[in-house]
Design an enzyme around this catalytic site. Structure first.
Site, PDB file in Angstrom:
ATOM      1  CG  HIS A  17      39.912  44.184  49.065  1.00  0.00           C
ATOM      2  ND1 HIS A  17      40.830  44.871  48.304  1.00  0.00           N
ATOM      3  CD2 HIS A  17      40.245  44.446  50.352  1.00  0.00           C
ATOM      4  CE1 HIS A  17      41.656  45.537  49.091  1.00  0.00           C
ATOM      5  NE2 HIS A  17      41.330  45.292  50.335  1.00  0.00           N
ATOM      6  CE  LYS A  41      45.929  52.138  54.724  1.00  0.00           C
ATOM      7  NZ  LYS A  41      45.407  50.822  54.313  1.00  0.00           N
ATOM      8  NE  ARG A  90      44.995  41.072  55.203  1.00  0.00           N
ATOM      9  CZ  ARG A  90      45.741  42.113  54.990  1.00  0.00           C
ATOM     10  NH1 ARG A  90      46.303  42.290  53.830  1.00  0.00           N
ATOM     11  NH2 ARG A  90      45.953  42.999  55.945  1.00  0.00           N
ATOM     12  CB  SER A 128      45.902  48.014  48.313  1.00  0.00           C
ATOM     13  OG  SER A 128      44.622  47.440  48.429  1.00  0.00           O
TER      14      SER A 128
END
Ligand code: COA
Length: 162
Positions: A17, A41, A90, A128
């Site tokens: 990030h 989440k 990504r 993450s």
């Protein structure tokens, strides 16, 4: 003055990030890192903790603000009169989801553009979740997150980290 909004859950912020934030500053004059509440989440850090960690990690960047946000991203972008949403891309596996999200956001507000930036390849595999898994199993985190973030992960997940 070009303003970009970089939204995410940031549970927690990773070097991937931070890399995107640094790259964004080459394109935009100012960035708001918008930390989503995102209860779906089930984040391990509450939004205030996530904002605090993003602030800590970006403290040496000029022209970066960090805020929590709730509700629709397009409403947030409109309220701040930002020029674009910034997202990291990504791998090709990100593409379909990001494409869908960008088009939904455009449908909701056709003035909201999305700009995709590619992170350095050394961070292209990071998420993450994978970092939380490494932390919960006691793995070393120094290549993935800021030392203070590593410390907070260790505390939260109550496992020793090498
Ligand atoms: N480096 C490292 N990791 C990265 C990364 C990078 N450059 N870019 C993304 N990631 C990781 C994130 O940490 C996250 O990991 P996780 O799933 O393990 O938590 C994952 O890749 C991306 O998850 P994603 O769900 O795509 O994004 P997000 O959780 O970071 O943020 C929001 C999603 C908040 C932007 C989106 O849910 C949103 O806009 N919410 C507001 C509500 C709304 O407007 N909805 C309608 C629009 S779809």
């Amino acid at each position: 003055m070009k303003l970009g909004v970089y939204p995410g859950t940031f549970d927690p912020i990773t070097h991937g990030h931070t890399d995107i934030i640094a790259r964004s500053l080459r394109v935009f004059d100012r960035i708001i890192v918008a930390v989503a509440h995102n209860p779906s989440k089930r984040p391990i850090f509450d939004v205030a903790e996530r904002v605090e960690m993003v602030k800590l990690v970006t403290k040496d960047f000029a022209h970066v603000n960090v805020e929590a946000f709730d509700g629709l991203l397009v409403d947030y972008v409109r309220r701040h009169e930002a020029h674009a949403v910034i997202r990291g891309l990504r791998a090709t596996s990100d593409f379909e989801y990001e494409f869908q999200m960008a088009l939904i956001n455009r449908k909701l507000d056709d003035k909201v553009e999305t700009v995709f930036l590619m992170p350095s390849e050394e961070y292209s595999y990071l998420t993450s979740s994978i970092i939380k898994e490494v932390a919960s199993l006691g793995g070393a985190l120094k290549d993935f997150v800021h030392p203070e973030v590593a410390e907070r992960l260790r505390h939260r997940l109550r496992r020793p980290i090498q």
